[in-house]
Design an enzyme around this catalytic site. Structure first.
Site, PDB file in Angstrom:
ATOM      1  N   HIS A 141       0.852  -1.184   0.000  1.00 40.56           N
ATOM      2  CA  HIS A 141       0.000   0.000   0.000  1.00 40.56           C
ATOM      3  C   HIS A 141       0.884   1.228   0.000  1.00 40.56           C
ATOM      4  CE1 HIS A 141      -3.148   2.850   1.128  1.00 40.56           C
ATOM      5  NE2 HIS A 141      -3.972   1.927   0.666  1.00 40.56           N
ATOM      6  N   GLU A 161      -7.797  -5.425   0.079  1.00 40.16           N
ATOM      7  CA  GLU A 161      -8.355  -6.251  -0.995  1.00 40.16           C
ATOM      8  C   GLU A 161      -8.218  -7.749  -0.725  1.00 40.16           C
ATOM      9  OE1 GLU A 161     -10.134  -4.558  -2.697  1.00 40.16           O
ATOM     10  OE2 GLU A 161      -9.193  -3.288  -4.198  1.00 40.16           O
TER      11      GLU A 161
HETATM   12  N1  ACO Z   1       3.877  -7.721  -4.544  1.00 43.10           N
HETATM   13  C1  ACO Z   1       5.185  -7.702  -4.817  1.00 43.10           C
HETATM   14  N2  ACO Z   1       5.945  -6.596  -4.746  1.00 43.10           N
HETATM   15  C2  ACO Z   1       5.327  -5.455  -4.423  1.00 43.10           C
HETATM   16  C3  ACO Z   1       3.962  -5.400  -4.103  1.00 43.10           C
HETATM   17  C4  ACO Z   1       3.217  -6.590  -4.184  1.00 43.10           C
HETATM   18  N3  ACO Z   1       1.909  -6.612  -3.904  1.00 43.10           N
HETATM   19  N4  ACO Z   1       3.624  -4.133  -3.821  1.00 43.10           N
HETATM   20  C5  ACO Z   1       4.732  -3.411  -3.931  1.00 43.10           C
HETATM   21  N5  ACO Z   1       5.783  -4.209  -4.296  1.00 43.10           N
HETATM   22  C6  ACO Z   1       7.143  -3.810  -4.532  1.00 43.10           C
HETATM   23  C7  ACO Z   1       7.308  -3.271  -5.948  1.00 43.10           C
HETATM   24  O1  ACO Z   1       7.640  -4.292  -6.849  1.00 43.10           O
HETATM   25  C8  ACO Z   1       8.411  -2.276  -5.774  1.00 43.10           C
HETATM   26  O2  ACO Z   1       9.623  -2.985  -5.655  1.00 43.10           O
HETATM   27  P1  ACO Z   1      10.991  -2.407  -6.312  1.00 43.10           P
HETATM   28  O3  ACO Z   1      11.197  -1.080  -5.623  1.00 43.10           O
HETATM   29  O4  ACO Z   1      12.000  -3.448  -5.973  1.00 43.10           O
HETATM   30  O5  ACO Z   1      10.700  -2.257  -7.774  1.00 43.10           O
HETATM   31  C9  ACO Z   1       8.139  -1.688  -4.402  1.00 43.10           C
HETATM   32  O6  ACO Z   1       7.456  -2.711  -3.655  1.00 43.10           O
HETATM   33  C10 ACO Z   1       7.281  -0.421  -4.416  1.00 43.10           C
HETATM   34  O7  ACO Z   1       6.109  -0.715  -5.156  1.00 43.10           O
HETATM   35  P2  ACO Z   1       5.243   0.377  -5.882  1.00 43.10           P
HETATM   36  O8  ACO Z   1       4.332  -0.303  -6.838  1.00 43.10           O
HETATM   37  O9  ACO Z   1       6.134   1.454  -6.402  1.00 43.10           O
HETATM   38  O10 ACO Z   1       4.436   0.980  -4.644  1.00 43.10           O
HETATM   39  P3  ACO Z   1       3.222   1.964  -4.755  1.00 43.10           P
HETATM   40  O11 ACO Z   1       3.109   2.642  -3.448  1.00 43.10           O
HETATM   41  O12 ACO Z   1       3.301   2.782  -5.982  1.00 43.10           O
HETATM   42  O13 ACO Z   1       1.980   0.953  -4.985  1.00 43.10           O
HETATM   43  C11 ACO Z   1       0.272  -0.612  -4.676  1.00 43.10           C
HETATM   44  C12 ACO Z   1       1.066   0.540  -4.028  1.00 43.10           C
HETATM   45  C13 ACO Z   1      -0.227  -0.178  -6.044  1.00 43.10           C
HETATM   46  C14 ACO Z   1      -0.925  -0.952  -3.803  1.00 43.10           C
HETATM   47  C15 ACO Z   1       1.189  -1.852  -4.807  1.00 43.10           C
HETATM   48  O14 ACO Z   1       1.614  -2.267  -3.523  1.00 43.10           O
HETATM   49  C16 ACO Z   1       0.540  -2.974  -5.579  1.00 43.10           C
HETATM   50  O15 ACO Z   1       0.585  -2.987  -6.817  1.00 43.10           O
HETATM   51  N6  ACO Z   1      -0.078  -3.977  -4.878  1.00 43.10           N
HETATM   52  C17 ACO Z   1      -0.740  -5.071  -5.564  1.00 43.10           C
HETATM   53  C18 ACO Z   1      -2.106  -4.647  -6.099  1.00 43.10           C
HETATM   54  C19 ACO Z   1      -3.120  -4.430  -4.997  1.00 43.10           C
HETATM   55  O16 ACO Z   1      -3.169  -5.132  -4.000  1.00 43.10           O
HETATM   56  N7  ACO Z   1      -3.957  -3.408  -5.216  1.00 43.10           N
HETATM   57  C20 ACO Z   1      -4.960  -2.992  -4.227  1.00 43.10           C
HETATM   58  C21 ACO Z   1      -4.467  -1.791  -3.473  1.00 43.10           C
HETATM   59  S1  ACO Z   1      -5.472  -1.394  -2.101  1.00 43.10           S
HETATM   60  C22 ACO Z   1      -6.624  -0.303  -2.705  1.00 43.10           C
HETATM   61  O17 ACO Z   1      -6.424   0.464  -3.579  1.00 43.10           O
HETATM   62  C23 ACO Z   1      -7.918  -0.315  -2.094  1.00 43.10           C
END
Ligand code: ACO
Length: 376
Positions: A253, A307
């Site tokens: 998140h 989620e």
């Molecule tokens: N699984 C694996 N790695 C992850 C995950 C995940 N669920 N979430 C973040 N990371 C990693 C990324 O790969 C990235 O790694 P890196 O720096 O080595 O490349 C790092 O953590 C940062 O990730 P970002 O995507 O830049 O983080 P951001 O804050 O932009 O995104 C988000 C947050 C979109 C929720 C992300 O964690 C994600 O894509 N999760 C999976 C999808 C999900 O569960 N969506 C529902 C969100 S809750 C809601 O909106 C109600």
């Protein structure tokens, strides 16, 4: 000026509607920790809280229920939704249905609470009407003796839902009703800030919610759990997903750096509402995923988001998997509309800047002369 990618850490508005305390894992609606409301307040009470700033008195709640009852049916009886292909993504159907309803109701001008009610009351009807039509069934009219959550389930199935399903869905709707400056809420506020109208703001917000990085994740969580299948497949499946740089749905998140408090509540609900086998698979997956995510990316502090267990709870009340994102919208419209109303108090156009990284000083070359150097 340096761009903050994804507006990370940028404060774009003052609000008294809700706040996410990411380090502590707390979510507050108008001063109430989410645990104070979930399972105790109804969705309608929380709508009042978000729109008016206080939990309603009995008289205020009665007035709100009367107003919502009067606004549940679709202005065209669902005629517009009949034009959609049955294969339409339910979020696209919701977006279209809201756009139609807003136009048919003549929603315009400065946003009002009555307009918020007119839209929020119709969300379940739009989703249920589309679901019935795509299933080859006739839509079912809402019932005046049922509340918001019960009416949603009733209009989907034609059966008055059992109390445990109503309570489960109502609690889910309360938990998801608002969440600080998330992407869809920001979208709604940007549109409202142009002095457009509340219908346009909510249609835009639905578009933002649809994506898997926001509200589109829970169906993908179910897909993931189904693909994992058995406890002994958890480790190899997660290892393979992470080794191949896939994101695990339901984890991570932007703001929470610990478990999302809504996930804690939904986990407890799922424990009681799901089969023991399904819950064991989900919990085993959660535990191993968190362990592995934090081992591989210790700086990111990746934990369970809302989620992950939303999927289990919505499954347990009988909702079809592809309606999960639209059901998120059925809840979040309360927060979107509250933010639109708040935005319009002392509104100023939301207009950020960009960091220009393109070329400069190029000279115009007539069309006939362009590319000649490379051709000859
Ligand atoms: N699984 C694996 N790695 C992850 C995950 C995940 N669920 N979430 C973040 N990371 C990693 C990324 O790969 C990235 O790694 P890196 O720096 O080595 O490349 C790092 O953590 C940062 O990730 P970002 O995507 O830049 O983080 P951001 O804050 O932009 O995104 C988000 C947050 C979109 C929720 C992300 O964690 C994600 O894509 N999760 C999976 C999808 C999900 O569960 N969506 C529902 C969100 S809750 C809601 O909106 C109600």
């Amino acid at each position: 000026m340096i761009a903050a990618k994804g507006l990370d850490g940028i404060v774009v508005a003052q609000t008294n509607i809700s706040h996410v305390f990411g380090e502590e894992g707390r979510l507050v609606y108008h001063g109430y920790d989410i645990g104070e409301l979930a399972g105790k307040a109804t969705y309608e009470e929380v709508c009042h809280l978000l729109w008016k700033g206080t939990l309603p008195t009995r008289a205020e709640l009665d007035a709100l229920n009367t107003a919502m009852r009067a606004q549940r049916t679709l202005p065209d009886g669902g005629a517009g939704l009949r034009l959609l292909p049955k294969t339409t993504n339910p979020m696209d159907a919701l977006r279209t249905g809201v756009s139609l309803a807003a136009a048919q109701l003549g929603i315009k001008g400065t946003p009002t609470t009555d307009q918020a009610i007119a839209l929020a009351a119709r969300f379940p009807t739009i989703v249920a009407t589309f679901h019935r039509l795509r299933s080859g069934l006739e839509p079912i009219a809402p019932r005046d003796d049922l509340g918001h959550a019960a009416n949603y389930l009733y209009m989907l199935t034609g059966v008055v839902p059992p109390e445990n399903h109503v309570h489960g869905l109502d609690t889910y709707l309360v938990l998801l009703a608002d969440h600080g400056m998330n992407a869809s809420t920001f979208t709604a506020r940007v549109i409202a800030s142009t002095e457009s109208d509340i219908g346009s703001a909510i249609v835009g917000a639905i578009g933002a919610l649809k994506g898997p990085l926001h509200g589109g994740a829970p169906a993908l969580v179910m897909d993931m759990l189904e693909a994992i299948g058995t406890a002994d497949n958890i480790k190899p499946w997660i290892d393979n997903a992470l080794n191949t740089h896939q994101k695990l749905m339901g984890f991570g998140h932007r703001v929470y750096k610990t478990t999302d408090p809504r996930a804690e509540i939904l986990r407890d609900m799922a424990r009681h509402a799901s089969t023991p086998e399904f819950f064991a698979l989900a919990k085993g997956t959660e535990d191993y995923a968190i362990q592995e995510l934090n081992r591989r990316k210790p700086d990111q502090r990746l934990y369970t988001n809302v989620e992950f267990y939303s999927a289990a709870v919505l499954n347990s009340v009988g909702l079809p998997r592809d309606l999960y994102p639209a059901t998120f919208g059925v809840s979040r419209v309360a927060g979107w509309t509250a933010h639109v109303l708040e935005q319009m108090v002392g509104n100023r156009l939301i207009r950020p800047q960009s960091e220009y990284v393109g070329p400069q000083g190029l000279k115009f070359v007539p069309l006939e002369e362009r590319g000649l150097a490379t051709i000859s």
